[in-house]
Design an enzyme around this catalytic site. Structure first.
Site, short mmCIF file in Angstrom:
data_model
loop_
_atom_site.label_atom_id
_atom_site.label_comp_id
_atom_site.label_asym_id
_atom_site.label_seq_id
_atom_site.Cartn_x
_atom_site.Cartn_y
_atom_site.Cartn_z
N TRP A 76 -4.21 3.29 -13.39
CA TRP A 76 -5.59 3.05 -12.96
C TRP A 76 -6.59 3.21 -14.09
O TRP A 76 -7.58 2.47 -14.14
CB TRP A 76 -5.93 3.92 -11.75
CG TRP A 76 -5.20 3.47 -10.53
CD1 TRP A 76 -4.19 4.11 -9.88
CD2 TRP A 76 -5.39 2.22 -9.81
NE1 TRP A 76 -3.75 3.36 -8.82
CE2 TRP A 76 -4.47 2.20 -8.75
CE3 TRP A 76 -6.25 1.13 -9.97
CZ2 TRP A 76 -4.38 1.12 -7.84
CZ3 TRP A 76 -6.18 0.07 -9.08
CH2 TRP A 76 -5.25 0.08 -8.03
N ASP A 104 -12.90 8.76 -11.80
CA ASP A 104 -12.31 8.05 -10.66
C ASP A 104 -11.50 9.08 -9.86
O ASP A 104 -10.44 9.52 -10.29
CB ASP A 104 -11.40 6.93 -11.18
CG ASP A 104 -10.70 6.17 -10.04
OD1 ASP A 104 -10.86 6.56 -8.86
OD2 ASP A 104 -9.99 5.20 -10.35
N LYS A 158 -7.66 6.00 0.34
CA LYS A 158 -6.56 6.88 -0.04
C LYS A 158 -6.64 8.17 0.76
O LYS A 158 -5.72 8.54 1.46
CB LYS A 158 -6.61 7.21 -1.54
CG LYS A 158 -6.67 5.99 -2.45
CD LYS A 158 -5.38 5.21 -2.47
CE LYS A 158 -5.53 3.79 -3.01
NZ LYS A 158 -5.92 3.67 -4.39
C1 LIG Z 1 -6.29 2.62 -5.26
C2 LIG Z 1 -7.03 3.04 -6.48
C3 LIG Z 1 -8.01 2.22 -7.06
C4 LIG Z 1 -8.35 0.86 -6.52
O1 LIG Z 1 -8.90 0.94 -5.25
P1 LIG Z 1 -9.38 -0.34 -4.44
O2 LIG Z 1 -10.23 0.25 -3.38
O3 LIG Z 1 -8.16 -1.01 -3.93
O4 LIG Z 1 -10.15 -1.21 -5.36
C5 LIG Z 1 -8.66 2.69 -8.19
N1 LIG Z 1 -8.39 3.89 -8.71
C6 LIG Z 1 -7.44 4.70 -8.18
C7 LIG Z 1 -7.17 6.03 -8.81
C8 LIG Z 1 -6.74 4.30 -7.06
O5 LIG Z 1 -5.80 5.12 -6.52
#
Ligand SMILES: *Cc1c(COP(=O)(O)O)cnc(C)c1O
Length: 361
Positions: A103, A173, A197
């Site tokens: 990511w 993030d 998530k």
């Molecule tokens: C799933 C995820 C993303 C992307 O998320 P979307 O909502 O599908 O764009 C970005 N960063 C991390 C750490 C993730 O687990």
């Protein structure tokens, strides 16, 4: 599990707390006397305004978000933030990124389209199985921000100690660890998390951003890409993801009701320990991450061969444990055990894997 539900170990979208789903069910056809479902409701209505206001306030309470931070609900998932961050925060056109897995790599690729990216540390040399030492990085004076992915969902590594940014703002993030533990918001310039998530349904990101980082000199930027647009309009410049805001709001209340993030963290530690203790005692299964950097949320593990990995995935699925296949870029297996995964689910899976190992020696 009630309702014939399965223990779902998906990395996302993932399980939500059962009491929350039950409440949503009960309010589905007629939300609190409004005569309609939240999905059918005008975002300009008083009823919805109360839903979004409460969601924001409950999140502020949970994380103790200081008053000089804005909370934004934006569509486009976490992925859109890979672009919005450099577009909005690169004043000098330069940022430092730490590469710790899939990511952060994606975020780096997008930021490079906007400005200069300095990858000041990387764990690529060991296939992203640890977090590099970031206590004394070489950070140029005119760097606009330092960027990390605080929990790498695919590689299963997590930061134990934030990097020393040497006075620069930190952008994180937190998608796959959001609300899993207490967080000192003022350590960051901006925190963001895709909510599917660890919170609610897909299609929305929560952005927590320090007010002074929201610029009003970016008029050439498409309006939807400016944080200012969303901040000025209370996250309702256009029709927001009303459904996700409603569901997330319920999860925020639920977390408050169980004792907040300290209690959630305690439960997460307790739950992850069950799985890691098993991995450490197993001869068939092995965790892929260096112990010190193991994630409480995403646990990648492998057997001795791809064939056996696939057999185990099939066996777990047949036994009612879903989504244990590892990400295609890493292989093996992965158990995602977010906030809403009950300890019972982890214990049941561990019992199953122990039995599998005993029978296939
Ligand atoms: C799933 C995820 C993303 C992307 O998320 P979307 O909502 O599908 O764009 C970005 N960063 C991390 C750490 C993730 O687990």
């Amino acid at each position: 599990m009630k309702y014939g539900r399965t223990y779902n170990f998906s990395a996302g979208p993932a399980m939500m707390p059962e009491p929350v789903l039950e409440e949503i069910r009960d309010e589905m056809l007629n939300y609190r006397g409004s005569g309609m479902c939240v999905m059918e409701m005008s975002h300009r209505s008083k009823v919805f305004q109360q839903i979004i206001d409460e969601a924001e306030q409950d999140l502020r309470d949970l994380m103790n978000i200081p008053d000089n931070y804005k909370v934004l609900f934006i569509q486009g998932g976490a992925t859109l933030q890979f672009s919005m961050i450099p577009m909005n925060l690169m004043k000098n056109g330069k940022a430092v990124y730490i590469e710790t897995g899939a990511w952060s790599k994606k975020a780096i690729a997008e930021a490079k389209k906007v400005g200069e990216v300095i990858v000041a540390a990387s764990s690529k040399d060991k296939n992203y199985t640890y977090i590099p030492d970031c206590s004394d990085l070489d950070i140029p004076e005119d760097t606009d921000y330092v960027y990390i992915c605080e929990n790498e969902t695919i590689h299963g590594v997590t930061w134990q100690k934030l990097p020393n940014t040497k006075g620069h703002i930190l952008v994180s993030d937190q998608s796959s660890m959001f609300l899993s533990q207490p967080c000192n918001v003022s350590d960051y310039g901006m925190i963001y998390a895709g909510v599917q998530k660890n919170v609610g349904p897909a299609g929305m990101v929560v952005v927590i951003i320090r007010e002074d980082l929201i610029r009003d000199d970016l008029t050439d930027l498409p309006i939807y890409m400016q944080y200012k647009t969303h901040a000025d309009a209370g996250s309702m410049y256009n029709t927001p993801n009303c459904w996700a805001i409603y569901c997330c709001g319920k999860v925020f209340k639920y977390l408050k009701s169980i004792g907040g993030l300290e209690e959630m963290h305690r439960r997460n530690i307790d739950k992850a320990k069950v799985f890691y203790d098993f991995l450490d005692s197993s001869k068939m299964f092995k965790g892929t991450v260096e112990k010190e950097f193991r994630s409480l949320m995403n646990i990648p593990f492998v057997t001795e061969s791809k064939e056996l990995d696939a057999e185990v995935v099939a066996a777990t699925k047949a036994a009612g444990y879903d989504n244990l296949k590892g990400h295609k870029s890493v292989g093996g297996l992965r158990a995602s055990i977010y906030n809403a995964m009950p300890k019972d689910g982890v214990e049941a899976l561990v019992e199953f894997l122990k039995k599998y190992e005993a029978e296939h020696k």
